[in-house]
Scaffold this active site. Sequence first.
Site, mmCIF file in Angstrom:
data_model
loop_
_atom_site.group_PDB
_atom_site.id
_atom_site.type_symbol
_atom_site.label_atom_id
_atom_site.label_comp_id
_atom_site.label_asym_id
_atom_site.label_seq_id
_atom_site.Cartn_x
_atom_site.Cartn_y
_atom_site.Cartn_z
ATOM 1 N N GLU A 136 -0.264 6.200 -7.730
ATOM 2 C CA GLU A 136 0.798 4.682 -7.563
ATOM 3 C C GLU A 136 -0.456 3.567 -8.024
ATOM 4 O OE1 GLU A 136 1.104 7.329 -5.383
ATOM 5 O OE2 GLU A 136 3.130 7.847 -5.632
ATOM 6 N N HIS A 183 10.661 5.907 4.201
ATOM 7 C CA HIS A 183 11.449 5.763 3.178
ATOM 8 C C HIS A 183 12.966 5.069 3.286
ATOM 9 C CE1 HIS A 183 9.190 9.645 2.225
ATOM 10 N NE2 HIS A 183 9.621 9.718 1.019
#
Lengths: 334, 334, 321, 321
Positions: free
Chosen positions: A68, A137
Site C-alpha cells: 500500500e 475494517h
Amino acid sequence: MDTNILIEKREIMYRDALNEALKEEMARDDKVFIMGEGIAERGGSYKVTVGLLEQFGGKRVFDTPLSENGFTGAGIGAALTGMRPVVEILFIDFTMLILDQIVNQAAKFRFMSGNTARVPLVLRTQGGVGNGLAAQHSQSLEALFYHIPGLKLVMPSTPYDAKGLLKAAIRCDDPVIFIEHKLLYMNKGEVPEEEYIIPLGKADIKKDGSDLTIIAWSGMVPKVMEAVKILDGEGISAEIVDLRSLVPLDKMTIINSVKKTEHVLIVQEAVRRGGVGSDISSIIQEEAFDYLDSPVKILGGLNVPCPFNLNLEKLVIPQTDDIVRASKEAVYNK
Amino acid sequence: MDTNILIEKREIMYRDALNEALKEEMARDDKVFIMGEGIAERGGSYKVTVGLLEQFGGKRVFDTPLSENGFTGAGIGAALTGMRPVVEILFIDFTMLILDQIVNQAAKFRFMSGNTARVPLVLRTQGGVGNGLAAQHSQSLEALFYHIPGLKLVMPSTPYDAKGLLKAAIRCDDPVIFIEHKLLYMNKGEVPEEEYIIPLGKADIKKDGSDLTIIAWSGMVPKVMEAVKILDGEGISAEIVDLRSLVPLDKMTIINSVKKTEHVLIVQEAVRRGGVGSDISSIIQEEAFDYLDSPVKILGGLNVPCPFNLNLEKLVIPQTDDIVRASKEAVYNK
Amino acid sequence: MKKNTRDFLVSLYTTMYKIRNFEEQAIKLYRDGYIRGYFHPYLGEEAIATGVCAAMDRKDYITSTHRGHGHCLAWGADLKIMFAELLGRENGFCKGLGGSMHIADYTKNNLGANGIVGSGAPLAVGAALGISIRKERQMVSSFVSDGSTCNGSFLESLNLASAWKLPLLFVIENNQYAVSTRIEDSTGEPELYKRGAGFGVESIRLDGNDVLEVYNTAKLYVKRCKNGEGPFLMECLTFRKSGHHVNDPGLYLPKEKVDHYKLHDPLLIGKKHLTELAGLSGKDILEIENMVMAEIKDAIDFAIKSPEMSEENFLKFVEEY
Amino acid sequence: MKKNTRDFLVSLYTTMYKIRNFEEQAIKLYRDGYIRGYFHPYLGEEAIATGVCAAMDRKDYITSTHRGHGHCLAWGADLKIMFAELLGRENGFCKGLGGSMHIADYTKNNLGANGIVGSGAPLAVGAALGISIRKERQMVSSFVSDGSTCNGSFLESLNLASAWKLPLLFVIENNQYAVSTRIEDSTGEPELYKRGAGFGVESIRLDGNDVLEVYNTAKLYVKRCKNGEGPFLMECLTFRKSGHHVNDPGLYLPKEKVDHYKLHDPLLIGKKHLTELAGLSGKDILEIENMVMAEIKDAIDFAIKSPEMSEENFLKFVEEY
Ligand SMILES: Cc1ncc(C[n+]2csc(CCOP(=O)(O)OP(=O)(O)O)c2C)c(N)n1
Ligand SMILES: Cc1ncc(C[n+]2csc(CCOP(=O)(O)OP(=O)(O)O)c2C)c(N)n1
Ligand SMILES: [Mg+2]
Ligand SMILES: [Mg+2]
C-alpha cells in the site's frame, strides 16, 4: 426535452455511478489510470471497477501487490510527472500504512515547491461500520485527512453525488481523498445519462427545514433522512445539510442554514472525540454564535473500536432513533 | 524541612527531566527498555537519553535501523508479552510511517481481545515548529492520535510536568503517545529531587485569572505565559489552563475555569482546521453553553505546511502578540 | 586519446568540484547565519551523483534524498537559484519555502530532495510507471541512502519496480552510516546490493568514489532500462567527508576509515583520471577549479542580494493553497 | 516402529483433521447466519500450522494472519471457546469483540490473528526481542502470507530480526494467490524464500502440504533459534482449498492447480503417513476422525447456546476503556 425527463429518471447504484465516472474520465483523458488490489480482472471488492480492464487495457487498469505504501507513493510520483492516477485502497483502515506518502509527500509538494509541483491524485477508499467486519475494517478516519493542509476530502452519500464528485476529483490538480462507504455501494439513486460534474466544496441541502439544521455526510445521510421523516411526523422540521466535500468545506451553506434554524445537530459515524464534527461545531460557534438558540450538538460514535458482535456493533455508531432523540434534544435545548 | 526547600529549588532542563524519568523508571523496573534512532551511544538527537546505555547496557538501550514501522511494531509485540518498551520516533512527522501499528494494532488490542491483552508502550516523539526545519519536520499532529480510541496522549510544557508525566506514562498499562516539543528541550524549570508522579488526565492551572480562560498545551504554553503578562499590564486577568494530557482530557478543570471567566481562548500550534482545539471548543460549548459570554475562540496555525524561510515560519503559528490580540477579541467579543 | 573523452572527463571533474565547492561555501554561509535548518552535505559522495547523472538524458527523471545538493547540481541546476533556495529567497527553486531538504526542479524532471528517508523511492516507481504507461523511452534514477534499505518504503519500491518491470535504476549511496549508527548494526546483510536478488532485481556493488566506474556502470543500466530490461540496482560504496549534518562533528566515525577515505577521495580519483587519462596538468586543473569557484562566488552574491518572499505575497500564496 | 512415533503421527493427523472439520463446520454456520463478517478458511493449508506448532513449546509464541483459525487450533485452542468467539459470544476468546480476524489467546502466548496483512510480523519481532532482553530460552514463530512478502511491515521485520539476531522463525504460507492476484504478478521473485538472503537470513523452501516435512524443518529451526542462531525463514508452498473467504467461489483459481492440489491434499498425505509409517488401518483413521467430529459438534452446541455480551455489560466495558 421529453427524452431528458426520461433520462433523468434513470436509477443506478452508487457503485455503478462510480464506475461510470471512472469510465468517462478515462475515456476523456488518457493520462488517467487506476490501480489497486483486485481492481482489474476481478473488478474490485465492491465491483466499482468492473469492465475497466476490458475497455482500457492492462496498462491503465492493473492490480497491485499488497504494498500500500509503495503503490500509493507510485501514484504520487506518476501524478508529479504528468499522469492522473486513481489509487484504490481497499479499506480506509489500511490507509494507516500510507500516511507518510499522503501527509508528508502528496499533501506537501505543491507548497514545498513554491507552487511548481502539482499532485493530481485521487485516492479512493472505503470506510464506515457494517456487517461485522470488526475493529480493523470498520473505522471512519476522515478526521485524520481533514486536518492535513493540501488535501481535498470528499465523502458522497448518493449515486448522483458520487459520480459528479468523482469526476471533479479526477480533474482536480490537488490530491483528493475520496471516501466511499461500505453500506452505500448497492444503494440506488437517480443519475442522469448526460455528463455532469459537481464542483468540490459545495454542500447539498438534501431536505429543507426550519427548526433544526442537521449536518451529516456519507453513510449517516440515509439514516438522517429516515430520522427526519419521523421528526416531521412529530412536528419538527429539520433541514439536512449533506456536506459531500469536507475540504473544501461549504461554510456559507452551513452558516446560512444555522442562521435560519438556530439549532444544530451534527451527526457523524466517526468516534465523537476529535472528529470532523467538532471542527464544524467550532466554526459555527465562532461564526454564528449570536444566532444559536442552543448549543451545537454532536452525535458521534462511541470512543471505542468497533466490536465484532453485530448487536454491539449497532451500539457504537448513531442509529436512526439516536438521531431522532438527539434532534429533539437540540431543538428543546436539553 | 530546610533541605526540602533547597531541593525544590533545583532547576533543570526539560530534556534532563525526561532523562531522569527514564533513568528512575528503568532502575525501578527491569522490564522497561528503550529503543530508537541514535538513542544509545549518541544519547539521542535532543540528548534525552544520554547516559542510559552506560547505566543499563545495550540490551535495554539500543539503536534501531530506519525501520520506524517495524521497530514500533516490535515495541508493541514486546509490550504484549510482558515488557514495557519506550520507543522513540525522532520527529512526529515520521509517525506517519507507523500509524498502522499504532492505530490498527496498539490502540486496538485491549478492546479486540476483550480486555485480555494490554499494551504498556510509551511512544516518545517530538513535534512543533522551530528553526527552519521546513514542511516535513515541523508538524503538530496530535489531533491524529487524539481521535483514536485506545491511546493516551500527553504533551508536557515544563520540565516538572515532563518528568512526572513520563513516569506515569511508563507505568500506564495502555499505549501512551508522549509528544515533546523541539523548542522546549533546553528550557529550565523547577524539578524536585525526590520522586513524584503526575497522573495522566490532570490539567494544570499555570496561572489564575478571572476574565479569560486560555487553554494551551506543549510549546504554546510559554508563549501564552508571555502574552498573559502583557494582558495583565492592560488590565485583563487571564487564567492559563495547561492541559498537559489531552487524553484523558481534564474536562472538569476546563469547565470550572470557563464557568468562572465566561470567555475562552484556545491556543494551538497545530493547523486550525480539525485540531484538538476544535474538539475542546465543541465540548465547552456543549457543556457550558449558558456560561459563555462570547464564542470560544481558537487561535491556531494557518492551514498550510510550514515554510522553510524563517520569517515566514513565524507567520504560520501563533506568536505572543497574536495571542494578546486574540485574547482581547475573546474578552471583548469581537 | 579522443578530444571528446578529454572534454567528458573534464566535465565530470568540473561537476564534482562544483559540488565540493558548493557544499564548502554553503557550510560557511550556514556558519555565518545565512542558511538555517537541516543541511546534510554531500561531501565525499560527489562521484555518485556526477557519474549517474552524466549517464542519463535530461528527459529522464531523478529522485533524491535528504542529502540532495549533489544530485541537483549534477543534474544541472542553476547555481544562483540553488543558493537562493538554500538562503530562503523568493527566487529560489521553491521560492524559499522548501530549503535544503526539499530542493527540487519539477520543470526539469528533478523530483527533488526528500526529508523522509526512503520516501523518494516510491515516487521514482511512480515516475517510471508513468513512462511505462506512456510507452516512452525514458528512465528514472532513484538515489537512496543505506539507511533506507532497512525501510519498507524502499523495499516495497524495489519489489514493485521488479514486478512491473519498470525502467528504474536504484542507486544506493552506501556511506556506511546512518548518523552514528553503522550499517552493520542496522542489518543482517550489510552488502546491500544483495537485497536486489530477493526481488528479482539484477544488482551490483561498486566503488562509489570512482566517477568513471559509476558512470560506466550507470550508462549500461540506463540503456538497458530504456530497452525494457529494468529495473536495476547499483550499490555505490562511499563515505561521508563530514558529519551527518552541518552541526554534527561526526566524532563517531572511526579514524582509520576517515583516513582511508581521505586518500580515496572522489576528487583525488577524478584528478588522477584527468592527468592519467586525459593528460591535464596541475595547472589545467587549477584553472577548472578557479572557474568553478568564481561561478559559485557570483551565485552566492546573487543569492545574498535576493529578496525573501514578503509577508503579503506569502499570505496571498497561502490563500490559494 | 516406536510407539511414540505412532502417537505423534496420530496427533499430527488429529490436529490437521480438526482444522479441516472445524473450517467445514464453521462455513456451514456461516451459511446459516451464525457467523458474520470476514471468514478466511485455512482449508488446504492445515499441514503448516500443524507441523510448526508441533515443533514448538507452549512457552514459545506465535503470531498469526487473517487466515488464523488453523494456527489457533494447532496451538491448542479450546474448540468451545473458539466457536464461541466466531459466533460473537461473551465466553469467546475475545468476549465476542474480536471475531475470526482477531482471534487470539494472550494467556497462552498466541498473539492472535491480524486483519492487516503483514502487520503481525513486527509484533513477532517484538515478542522475540523481549525474549532476547530477558535472555530466556523461548522463540517465536510468525506465520505470514505470500502477499505480505511484498509489504514493508514484513520486510522491515525480516531485517530487524536479522540485525538483532532474534529467536524468530518466519513461516511464509505461500498459497500462491492474494485473493485473485497470482504471486507471479506481485513480485519479480516468486520464490519467496529468496527474500531472506538479502537480509542475511537463512531460508528454505519446502512442501507446505507435507506435515512431516514441515515438522522436521521447523523442529530444527526452533532448536537453532533457542541456541541463538536465529532468525530463520521457511517458505511453505501450499494452495487454498477454497475461495479467499467464505463468500468467494475462487473461480479465478486455475483448474490444473486445483486438481493437482486435490491429490496433494495435506490430509491425504497425512493419511499416507499414518498407513505407511504408523501402520494404521482405514478404520483406525475413521475412528480418529469420528472422535474429532464429535468434539467439534459438542463445541458448536456449546457455542450456539452461549450468550452474547449484554448491552449493559458492553457499555460498562466501554466506560473503562
Ligand atoms: C523515515 C526517517 N527516519 C529518520 C529520519 C531522521 N534522519 C535523517 S537522516 C538520518 C540518517 C540517514 O542515514 P542514511 O539513510 O544512511 O543516509 P545518510 O545520511 O547516511 O546519507 C536520519 C535517521 C528521517 N529523516 N526519516
Ligand atoms: C495491508 C492489507 N492490505 C489489504 C488487505 C485486504 N486483504 C485481506 S486478505 C488479502 C489477500 C491476502 O493474500 P495473501 O497475503 O497471499 O494471504 P492469503 O489470503 O492468500 O492467505 C487482502 C488483499 C488487508 N487485510 N491488509
Ligand atoms: Mg548512510
Ligand atoms: Mg496468498
